[in-house]
Design an enzyme around this catalytic site. Structure first.
Site, PDB file in Angstrom:
ATOM      1  N   GLU A 152      42.637 -90.913  -1.521  1.00 33.68           N
ATOM      2  CA  GLU A 152      42.842 -91.261  -0.111  1.00 33.68           C
ATOM      3  C   GLU A 152      41.683 -92.127   0.361  1.00 33.68           C
ATOM      4  O   GLU A 152      40.659 -92.246  -0.314  1.00 33.68           O
ATOM      5  CB  GLU A 152      42.892 -89.997   0.777  1.00 33.68           C
ATOM      6  CG  GLU A 152      43.993 -89.029   0.390  1.00 33.68           C
ATOM      7  CD  GLU A 152      44.261 -87.938   1.437  1.00 33.68           C
ATOM      8  OE1 GLU A 152      43.948 -88.150   2.628  1.00 33.68           O
ATOM      9  OE2 GLU A 152      44.776 -86.879   1.047  1.00 33.68           O
ATOM     10  N   ARG A 205      47.910 -77.092  -6.393  1.00 36.31           N
ATOM     11  CA  ARG A 205      49.354 -77.160  -6.120  1.00 36.31           C
ATOM     12  C   ARG A 205      50.046 -75.812  -6.234  1.00 36.31           C
ATOM     13  O   ARG A 205      51.039 -75.569  -5.534  1.00 36.31           O
ATOM     14  CB  ARG A 205      50.017 -78.154  -7.074  1.00 36.31           C
ATOM     15  CG  ARG A 205      49.476 -79.558  -7.009  1.00 36.31           C
ATOM     16  CD  ARG A 205      49.596 -80.176  -5.641  1.00 36.31           C
ATOM     17  NE  ARG A 205      49.097 -81.553  -5.647  1.00 36.31           N
ATOM     18  CZ  ARG A 205      48.891 -82.275  -4.544  1.00 36.31           C
ATOM     19  NH1 ARG A 205      49.133 -81.751  -3.343  1.00 36.31           N
ATOM     20  NH2 ARG A 205      48.438 -83.503  -4.631  1.00 36.31           N
ATOM     21  N   LYS A 250      43.718 -76.589  -0.016  1.00 40.15           N
ATOM     22  CA  LYS A 250      43.051 -77.870   0.196  1.00 40.15           C
ATOM     23  C   LYS A 250      41.660 -77.765   0.801  1.00 40.15           C
ATOM     24  O   LYS A 250      40.903 -78.731   0.745  1.00 40.15           O
ATOM     25  CB  LYS A 250      43.916 -78.758   1.091  1.00 40.15           C
ATOM     26  CG  LYS A 250      45.108 -79.317   0.339  1.00 40.15           C
ATOM     27  CD  LYS A 250      46.045 -80.057   1.246  1.00 40.15           C
ATOM     28  CE  LYS A 250      47.170 -80.686   0.479  1.00 40.15           C
ATOM     29  NZ  LYS A 250      46.783 -81.955  -0.164  1.00 40.15           N
ATOM     30  N   ASP A 269      43.672 -84.612   8.181  1.00 40.37           N
ATOM     31  CA  ASP A 269      44.243 -85.312   7.027  1.00 40.37           C
ATOM     32  C   ASP A 269      45.672 -85.725   7.333  1.00 40.37           C
ATOM     33  O   ASP A 269      46.513 -84.888   7.670  1.00 40.37           O
ATOM     34  CB  ASP A 269      44.200 -84.398   5.799  1.00 40.37           C
ATOM     35  CG  ASP A 269      44.487 -85.161   4.514  1.00 40.37           C
ATOM     36  OD1 ASP A 269      44.295 -86.404   4.501  1.00 40.37           O
ATOM     37  OD2 ASP A 269      44.906 -84.531   3.529  1.00 40.37           O
ATOM     38  N   ASP A 326      40.990 -85.691  -1.785  1.00 34.96           N
ATOM     39  CA  ASP A 326      41.459 -84.444  -1.174  1.00 34.96           C
ATOM     40  C   ASP A 326      41.997 -83.541  -2.291  1.00 34.96           C
ATOM     41  O   ASP A 326      43.195 -83.441  -2.515  1.00 34.96           O
ATOM     42  CB  ASP A 326      42.555 -84.780  -0.146  1.00 34.96           C
ATOM     43  CG  ASP A 326      43.185 -83.535   0.462  1.00 34.96           C
ATOM     44  OD1 ASP A 326      42.542 -82.479   0.456  1.00 34.96           O
ATOM     45  OD2 ASP A 326      44.333 -83.645   0.941  1.00 34.96           O
ATOM     46  N   GLN A 345      49.276 -74.069  -3.091  1.00 33.15           N
ATOM     47  CA  GLN A 345      49.949 -74.790  -2.002  1.00 33.15           C
ATOM     48  C   GLN A 345      51.431 -74.428  -1.925  1.00 33.15           C
ATOM     49  O   GLN A 345      51.968 -74.186  -0.844  1.00 33.15           O
ATOM     50  CB  GLN A 345      49.792 -76.304  -2.227  1.00 33.15           C
ATOM     51  CG  GLN A 345      50.369 -77.179  -1.122  1.00 33.15           C
ATOM     52  CD  GLN A 345      50.173 -78.673  -1.413  1.00 33.15           C
ATOM     53  OE1 GLN A 345      49.559 -79.061  -2.412  1.00 33.15           O
ATOM     54  NE2 GLN A 345      50.705 -79.513  -0.538  1.00 33.15           N
ATOM     55  N   HIS A 392      54.604 -91.320  -1.284  1.00 32.19           N
ATOM     56  CA  HIS A 392      53.953 -90.054  -1.626  1.00 32.19           C
ATOM     57  C   HIS A 392      54.719 -88.886  -1.001  1.00 32.19           C
ATOM     58  O   HIS A 392      55.008 -87.885  -1.670  1.00 32.19           O
ATOM     59  CB  HIS A 392      52.507 -90.076  -1.123  1.00 32.19           C
ATOM     60  CG  HIS A 392      51.756 -88.792  -1.308  1.00 32.19           C
ATOM     61  ND1 HIS A 392      51.326 -88.343  -2.535  1.00 32.19           N
ATOM     62  CD2 HIS A 392      51.358 -87.854  -0.405  1.00 32.19           C
ATOM     63  CE1 HIS A 392      50.682 -87.196  -2.381  1.00 32.19           C
ATOM     64  NE2 HIS A 392      50.691 -86.870  -1.103  1.00 32.19           N
ATOM     65  N   GLU A 397      43.911 -85.974  -4.732  1.00 30.66           N
ATOM     66  CA  GLU A 397      44.654 -86.871  -3.858  1.00 30.66           C
ATOM     67  C   GLU A 397      43.737 -88.048  -3.571  1.00 30.66           C
ATOM     68  O   GLU A 397      42.704 -87.906  -2.918  1.00 30.66           O
ATOM     69  CB  GLU A 397      45.107 -86.169  -2.569  1.00 30.66           C
ATOM     70  CG  GLU A 397      46.278 -85.241  -2.834  1.00 30.66           C
ATOM     71  CD  GLU A 397      46.972 -84.723  -1.565  1.00 30.66           C
ATOM     72  OE1 GLU A 397      46.414 -84.880  -0.458  1.00 30.66           O
ATOM     73  OE2 GLU A 397      48.076 -84.162  -1.714  1.00 30.66           O
ATOM     74  N   THR A 447      36.558 -81.351  -0.486  1.00 29.80           N
ATOM     75  CA  THR A 447      36.971 -82.731  -0.241  1.00 29.80           C
ATOM     76  C   THR A 447      35.742 -83.573  -0.561  1.00 29.80           C
ATOM     77  O   THR A 447      34.651 -83.231  -0.119  1.00 29.80           O
ATOM     78  CB  THR A 447      37.360 -82.948   1.237  1.00 29.80           C
ATOM     79  OG1 THR A 447      38.369 -82.003   1.597  1.00 29.80           O
ATOM     80  CG2 THR A 447      37.866 -84.359   1.487  1.00 29.80           C
ATOM     81  N   GLU A 489      52.502 -86.324  -8.779  1.00 25.14           N
ATOM     82  CA  GLU A 489      53.473 -87.418  -8.820  1.00 25.14           C
ATOM     83  C   GLU A 489      53.480 -88.094 -10.188  1.00 25.14           C
ATOM     84  O   GLU A 489      54.535 -88.377 -10.752  1.00 25.14           O
ATOM     85  CB  GLU A 489      53.144 -88.473  -7.763  1.00 25.14           C
ATOM     86  CG  GLU A 489      53.254 -87.997  -6.332  1.00 25.14           C
ATOM     87  CD  GLU A 489      52.672 -89.036  -5.383  1.00 25.14           C
ATOM     88  OE1 GLU A 489      53.353 -90.026  -5.104  1.00 25.14           O
ATOM     89  OE2 GLU A 489      51.525 -88.848  -4.934  1.00 25.14           O
TER      90      GLU A 489
END
Ligand code: MN
Length: 437
Positions: A210, A246, A262, A136, A242, A249, A143, A208, A266, A382
């Site tokens: 992607e 948080r 993570k 990844d 993904d 993380q 970002h 996420e 996926t 975000e």
């Protein structure tokens, strides 16, 4: 380079493929693995055309394709795309040209190909490839800066970012196909004000947005792929979510990067759009003059002229409450892959500069392609400023993070005047409650 398969005037005898708002026009021809839903049939490879799937195994058996295209379509009998992916760009292109000619209005092959169609509404999918390794990347500077600001307010963008395409090795065993559900992950988190971590169900579950990039032919270990050859090693692109915890993380990520926050899930879309189909949507790779320019091995005229792709991306969110009130999903993000700081070719070349060997069916995540503007961010962290500003949803609900039962749909498509619209379909995933203790 554009060729007759990109001609926007082409129309198919599969009439639904001529819908100008559809994803699966005759100029697209993406690949997937499928079978009739609920059947015991073997999975095999297919190509989307309008509201149909062209069964490549059946096309191979029909003998309608000859030469290199015939060789390529024979690989479509298999239950994964890996063999086709390994054949290389010349074979993919020969197959695309033959299918484009056979699916056009007036094609003499129509009766034989028509017998190989299955309605898309009647099929189910599996992962398109045996994914040996998943890497990844982190290729949006917007970002990376937004995320960095939340994790490290004083030092958002680390000094290596503008020199190295940053990535980490992900996990392939937990990659699932669109339509899946998965449990909210458990893990260690350091709660605000606590002296020691506790094991909790993640409270800050995120997405996420992607793209997934599937490798074609690999390289021998100890060799590298020069940027001039990099795209010949890329089969195509799909959508990828993904999912990220948080809170887990933030506690675990230093100093080695993402781990359990993570690798629990996926989700990817079933359809893989080839680079050849994306050819009309190449755009310049832009690097601000005030930024470091790519090192020589990551730079080329071709990459600067058209190494980036203008792929439109959207995220939709639907809560259980919205579902029961029959409300449409909320659109929470709209961006384009053109904002990426590093191109697909640069990722391939950088990944192999040390002699690391890629294999057919390996998957790259692009990283979240957030753009510079509000609403162009591909993750809740975000969009909600770290959870401080929840998103208001139709029906009066709001979300800072995902709750149980929430469903997220990613969509991607390309359109511009003078080219046919092509799309990626959808990538859907639903959050289940954490497993019972
Ligand atoms: Mn990611």
């Amino acid at each position: 380079m554009l060729n007759e398969t990109h001609d926007p005037a082409l129309r198919s005898w599969v009439t639904a493929a001529n819908d100008v708002a559809g994803d699966f026009s005759i100029q697209n021809l993406p690949f997937a693995v499928f079978r009739r839903a609920g059947s015991d049939d073997a999975f095999r490879c297919g190509v989307a055309i309008g509201d149909q799937v062209l069964d490549l195994g059946a096309v191979a058996d029909s003998g309608v394709l000859q030469g290199l295209a015939g060789e390529a379509v024979a690989a479509g009998r298999e239950d994964k795309l890996n063999t086709l992916m390994a054949l290389g760009a010349e074979a993919w292109s020969a197959l695309r040209l033959s299918l484009s000619r056979g699916l056009r209005e007036g094609a003499t092959q129509q009766p034989r190909l028509q017998a190989c169609l299955v309605p898309r509404a009647d099929v189910e999918h599996q992962l398109p490839a045996r994914i040996g390794d998943y890497t990844d990347f982190y290729t949006s500077v917007f970002h990376a800066t937004n995320i960095g600001r939340l994790f490290r307010p004083d030092n958002p963008l680390l000094p290596n970012y503008k020199w190295v395409p940053i990535g980490y090795h992900g996990r392939s065993s937990s990659i699932g196909i669109s339509g899946e559900s998965f449990h909210r992950p458990m893990g260690q988190a350091m709660l605000p004000g606590a002296q020691a971590p506790t094991v909790v169900a993640s409270k800050r579950l995120d997405i996420e947005l992607e793209l997934g990039i599937f490798m074609g032919p690999g390289n021998v270990r100890g060799t590298s792929i020069p940027i001039s050859d990099a795209e010949n090693h890329v089969f195509g692109i799909c959508l990828l979510n993904d999912w990220s915890a948080r809170d887990l993380q933030a506690w675990e990520y230093q100093p080695l990067g993402p781990f359990l926050a993570k690798n629990f899930a996926t989700t990817i879309s079933p359809w893989v759009v080839t680079l050849e189909a994306l050819e009309p949507y190449r755009v310049e790779f832009q690097r601000p003059e005030s930024d470091p320019q790519p090192l020589a091995y990551l730079d080329s005229k071709k990459n600067r002229a058209g190494g980036a792709f203008d792929i439109q991306l959207r995220v939709e969110l639907e809560t259980p409450g919205m579902r029961s009130a029959f409300l449409s999903p909320a659109h929470i993000c709209r961006t384009s892959y053109r904002h990426a700081y590093w191109t697909v070719a640069q990722m391939v070349t950088h990944h192999t500069v040390n002699g690391c060997n890629l294999q057919p069916g390996d998957l790259f995540g692009s990283g979240t392609p957030s753009g510079p503007g509000a609403g162009e961010a591909g993750a809740l962290i975000e969009l909600t400023d770290g959870g401080k500003n929840p998103i208001a949803l139709p029906g009066g609900e709001s979300r800072a993070w995902l709750e149980d039962g929430d469903r997220v749909t990613l969509r991607g498509w390309c359109e511009r005047p003078g080219a046919a619209r092509i799309g990626f379909g959808e990538c859907v995933g639903t959050v289940l409650p954490a497993p019972a203790p």
